[in-house]
Motif scaffolding. Structure first.
Motif: not given
Length: 233
Positions: A205-233
């Motif tokens: 997600r983090n790699i691909i978003s660099l080529g997809f996003s039209s709003d870099s500021k919002m993209m980086f803000k969302n990138m740092v959100l804690d998503a650990t509850m969504l991830i398998d250990a």
């Protein structure tokens, strides 16, 4: 609004009194497909998950009637195919346009739940979309249908499945509602697959978003959100 992709010029036209979507191949279609295939393989090797992408012959075959029938059996709706050739592809017109535009305009995040369901359903059947961005879903009422089927492949690999999740999330990373959309997609995916997102999918997600996003500021803000509850250990 329909998404104009790299491979085809997309237009809404009338055929025999019926509104249709015409996707005409661009002169650079094969080159752009080569780039997508190359990037898919390159990233897989960099992340030490070497994976083979779809071949050129598979890309056109995937858009045909047989794959659409197979997807229908799985429970994945696609636009009705009217005709397909080496030059263009004609499908039924879906009034609601693509999912990215719908979410960006404030339509319910439940639509992303539907995309998550279809992704999980496909994975359970042993397939992967590969190019699973929100623009490849069309909105029909309160549900979604899948279009742009060329890169589907028969694969249950960890990388292919993670690419599906990562490419969808990357395509909506520049939206202010990202957290809400991500959770809805996650809930839909888990309801069908029984699995959380893998850590690899968040890296992708983090790699691909660099080529997809039209709003870099919002993209980086969302990138740092804690998503650990969504991830398998």
């Amino acid at each position: 609004m329909y998404f104009v992709n790299w491979q085809r010029k997309v237009s809404v036209e009338e055929l025999n009194g019926q509104k249709v979507v015409v996707k005409r191949n661009k002169p650079t279609k094969e080159f752009h497909e080569f780039l997508l295939i190359y990037v898919y393989s390159l990233i897989s090797m960099i992340l030490i998950h070497p994976s083979a992408p779809p071949t050129f012959s598979e890309i056109m075959r995937n858009e045909g009637r047989d794959m659409r029938k197979q997807l229908e059996k799985i429970g994945i709706s696609t636009p009705k195919l009217i005709s397909i050739s080496d030059i263009d592809l004609i499908e039924e017109y879906i009034e609601g346009g693509n999912l990215y535009v719908a979410l960006a305009s404030g339509q319910p995040a439940a639509l992303a739940f539907g995309a998550g369901c279809l992704t999980g359903r496909l994975h359970k059947a042993g397939y992967a979309f590969v190019d699973n961005k929100a623009q490849n879903y069309l909105v029909r009422g309160d549900s979604v249908v899948r279009t742009d089927l060329g890169f589907i492949q028969k694969s249950s690999s960890h990388y292919a499945r993670s690419m599906d999740i990562g490419s969808f999330l990357a395509s909506v990373m520049d939206l202010g509602r990202y957290r809400e959309i991500e959770k809805a997609f996650f809930d839909g995916y888990v309801s069908e697959s029984g699995c959380k997102f893998s850590y690899l999918s968040i890296i992708l997600r983090n790699i691909i978003s660099l080529g997809f996003s039209s709003d870099s500021k919002m993209m980086f803000k969302n990138m740092v959100l804690d998503a650990t509850m969504l991830i398998d250990a």
